[in-house]
Write a protein that holds these residues in place. Structure first.
Motif, PDB file in Angstrom:
ATOM      1  N   GLU A  99     -16.942  -1.360  30.692  1.00 43.16           N
ATOM      2  CA  GLU A  99     -16.437  -1.102  29.335  1.00 43.16           C
ATOM      3  C   GLU A  99     -16.247   0.388  29.053  1.00 43.16           C
ATOM      4  N   LEU A 100     -16.769   1.252  29.949  1.00 39.68           N
ATOM      5  CA  LEU A 100     -16.617   2.704  29.770  1.00 39.68           C
ATOM      6  C   LEU A 100     -15.471   3.274  30.589  1.00 39.68           C
ATOM      7  N   GLN A 101     -14.852   2.446  31.427  1.00 45.37           N
ATOM      8  CA  GLN A 101     -13.812   2.925  32.333  1.00 45.37           C
ATOM      9  C   GLN A 101     -12.458   2.986  31.625  1.00 45.37           C
ATOM     10  N   ASN A 102     -11.813   4.142  31.723  1.00 43.00           N
ATOM     11  CA  ASN A 102     -10.490   4.342  31.133  1.00 43.00           C
ATOM     12  C   ASN A 102      -9.583   5.021  32.150  1.00 43.00           C
ATOM     13  N   ILE A 103      -8.345   4.558  32.227  1.00 35.10           N
ATOM     14  CA  ILE A 103      -7.379   5.112  33.169  1.00 35.10           C
ATOM     15  C   ILE A 103      -6.504   6.134  32.442  1.00 35.10           C
ATOM     16  N   ILE A 104      -6.423   7.323  33.019  1.00 38.55           N
ATOM     17  CA  ILE A 104      -5.531   8.354  32.492  1.00 38.55           C
ATOM     18  C   ILE A 104      -4.093   7.946  32.795  1.00 38.55           C
ATOM     19  N   VAL A 105      -3.275   7.858  31.759  1.00 43.04           N
ATOM     20  CA  VAL A 105      -1.876   7.424  31.928  1.00 43.04           C
ATOM     21  C   VAL A 105      -0.952   8.384  31.182  1.00 43.04           C
ATOM     22  N   GLY A 106      -0.960   9.629  31.581  1.00 42.41           N
ATOM     23  CA  GLY A 106      -0.128  10.615  30.899  1.00 42.41           C
ATOM     24  C   GLY A 106      -0.864  11.210  29.717  1.00 42.41           C
ATOM     25  N   ASN A 107      -0.118  11.876  28.848  1.00 47.09           N
ATOM     26  CA  ASN A 107      -0.695  12.549  27.690  1.00 47.09           C
ATOM     27  C   ASN A 107      -1.465  11.562  26.820  1.00 47.09           C
ATOM     28  N   SER A 155     -10.872  11.660  21.825  1.00 48.61           N
ATOM     29  CA  SER A 155     -11.606  12.216  20.685  1.00 48.61           C
ATOM     30  C   SER A 155     -10.606  12.984  19.826  1.00 48.61           C
ATOM     31  N   VAL A 156     -10.863  14.259  19.542  1.00 45.61           N
ATOM     32  CA  VAL A 156      -9.919  15.045  18.736  1.00 45.61           C
ATOM     33  C   VAL A 156      -9.028  15.918  19.611  1.00 45.61           C
ATOM     34  N   PHE A 157      -9.075  15.716  20.912  1.00 48.97           N
ATOM     35  CA  PHE A 157      -8.378  16.589  21.850  1.00 48.97           C
ATOM     36  C   PHE A 157      -7.108  15.928  22.383  1.00 48.97           C
ATOM     37  N   ASP A 158      -6.032  16.695  22.400  1.00 45.67           N
ATOM     38  CA  ASP A 158      -4.778  16.251  23.009  1.00 45.67           C
ATOM     39  C   ASP A 158      -4.832  16.644  24.486  1.00 45.67           C
ATOM     40  N   VAL A 159      -4.929  15.657  25.361  1.00 48.90           N
ATOM     41  CA  VAL A 159      -5.177  15.894  26.784  1.00 48.90           C
ATOM     42  C   VAL A 159      -3.905  15.608  27.591  1.00 48.90           C
ATOM     43  N   THR A 160      -3.467  16.613  28.347  1.00 51.36           N
ATOM     44  CA  THR A 160      -2.321  16.459  29.231  1.00 51.36           C
ATOM     45  C   THR A 160      -2.787  16.638  30.672  1.00 51.36           C
ATOM     46  N   PRO A 195      -5.717  13.231  42.503  1.00 51.82           N
ATOM     47  CA  PRO A 195      -6.423  14.292  41.774  1.00 51.82           C
ATOM     48  C   PRO A 195      -5.539  14.936  40.715  1.00 51.82           C
ATOM     49  N   ILE A 196      -6.179  15.405  39.649  1.00 48.17           N
ATOM     50  CA  ILE A 196      -5.436  16.033  38.560  1.00 48.17           C
ATOM     51  C   ILE A 196      -6.221  17.213  37.989  1.00 48.17           C
ATOM     52  N   GLY A 197      -5.506  18.049  37.260  1.00 47.50           N
ATOM     53  CA  GLY A 197      -6.101  19.033  36.371  1.00 47.50           C
ATOM     54  C   GLY A 197      -5.810  18.618  34.945  1.00 47.50           C
ATOM     55  N   TYR A 198      -6.303  19.384  33.997  1.00 42.13           N
ATOM     56  CA  TYR A 198      -6.128  19.039  32.587  1.00 42.13           C
ATOM     57  C   TYR A 198      -5.759  20.262  31.762  1.00 42.13           C
ATOM     58  N   SER A 199      -4.815  20.075  30.850  1.00 41.91           N
ATOM     59  CA  SER A 199      -4.625  21.004  29.743  1.00 41.91           C
ATOM     60  C   SER A 199      -5.059  20.278  28.472  1.00 41.91           C
ATOM     61  N   ILE A 200      -5.928  20.931  27.709  1.00 46.89           N
ATOM     62  CA  ILE A 200      -6.575  20.291  26.564  1.00 46.89           C
ATOM     63  C   ILE A 200      -6.351  21.156  25.341  1.00 46.89           C
ATOM     64  N   VAL A 201      -5.821  20.546  24.275  1.00 48.74           N
ATOM     65  CA  VAL A 201      -5.516  21.268  23.036  1.00 48.74           C
ATOM     66  C   VAL A 201      -6.325  20.659  21.902  1.00 48.74           C
ATOM     67  N   ASP A 202      -6.956  21.531  21.083  1.00 47.88           N
ATOM     68  CA  ASP A 202      -7.739  21.010  19.946  1.00 47.88           C
ATOM     69  C   ASP A 202      -6.886  20.953  18.684  1.00 47.88           C
ATOM     70  N   LYS A 203      -7.510  20.585  17.569  1.00 47.66           N
ATOM     71  CA  LYS A 203      -6.768  20.347  16.325  1.00 47.66           C
ATOM     72  C   LYS A 203      -6.141  21.605  15.749  1.00 47.66           C
ATOM     73  N   VAL A 204      -6.690  22.786  16.086  1.00 46.72           N
ATOM     74  CA  VAL A 204      -6.135  24.028  15.551  1.00 46.72           C
ATOM     75  C   VAL A 204      -5.174  24.696  16.533  1.00 46.72           C
TER      76      VAL A 204
END
Length: 245
Positions: A91-99, A103-108, A119-128
């Motif tokens: 129930e904790l497993q989630n597949i990354i499928v694009g942007n 939580s409050v983070f926009d994850v690319t 393998p991947i890297g991440y760009s993470i943008v917060d609300k501000v």
């Protein structure tokens, strides 16, 4: 946004990203108890973590995943990397499928080049609008990676080895070839060249990570990037900050 490097290197990698009272971890590559201790040392309650993002399933990035089950933290990874990740409650497993909004983070996510399934890297943008880009194990940095990481406030990138030191170390030739390959790890020069394309001199914070304990030196890694940015007229401490982990 606040970023804490809780562990870095072949012994394990853990990065905490905080904003607006929310916290996510990128990789959990040391023992669960060590992660709990280091979280508390920087003022993060382990049970308050909103999500764990995994770059790839090598042990120095996933060793501490029992943390997820203990605190019921959702875990995100690519479908390919879930092939190698064991022991996380379904129930904790989630597949990354694009942007994605995590939580409050926009994850690319962005594709990197390493000897793992997906393998991947991440760009993470917060609300501000603050942005951190995390590029750990990769053998090269291509134009798509550069494009995704552009305009970041924080760059967390590996500066793994100095080729001359690697050439003369006692590693088997097969291991040397793997590290130097396009699916291995970044040299200091590769890292400096990538950052020269990314850093604009707007006060960005650079964190050099995943240094080899045998084939690199912190000051050498740092000076290689500083020299690359000097060629653009950018000075450490004036136009950007740099730290080695």
């Amino acid at each position: 946004m606040k970023v804490d490097i809780l562990a870095s290197g072949s012994g394990g990698n853990v990065i905490a990203v905080r904003s607006s009272g929310n916290t996510i971890l990128v990789d959990v590559g040391i023992a669960k108890t060590k992660i709990e201790k280091r979280l508390l040392e920087v003022g993060i309650i382990p049970g308050s973590i909103d999500a764990i993002l995994i770059t790839h399933a090598h042990s120095d990035h996933v060793k501490g995943l029992p943390l997820a089950n203990k605190y019921h933290i959702p875990v995100f990874a690519t479908e390919g990397e879930w092939k190698s990740i064991k022991g996380v409650s379904e129930e904790l497993q989630n597949i990354i499928v694009g942007n994605m909004l995590v939580s409050v983070f926009d994850v690319t996510p962005f594709k990197v080049h390493h000897d793992a399934f997906e393998p991947i890297g991440y760009s993470i943008v917060d609300k501000v609008g603050d942005k951190v880009s995390i590029c750990l194990d990769t053998g090269k940095v291509d134009s798509e990676m550069i494009e995704t990481m552009k305009y970041s406030n924080f760059f967390i990138i590996e500066s793994n080895h100095e080729p001359a030191m690697l050439e003369h170390c006692n590693y088997p030739n097969s291991v040397k070839a793997r590290i130097l390959s396009d699916i291995g790890h970044l040299s200091n020069k590769q890292t400096g060249d990538a950052l020269a394309k990314l850093v604009k001199g707007m006060g960005e914070k650079i964190y050099l990570t995943h240094l080899s304990s045998s084939n690199n030196m912190p000051e050498l890694a740092k000076l290689t990037t500083i020299r690359a940015l000097n060629k653009k007229g950018l000075k450490a401490g004036t136009h950007y900050e740099i730290e080695v982990f």
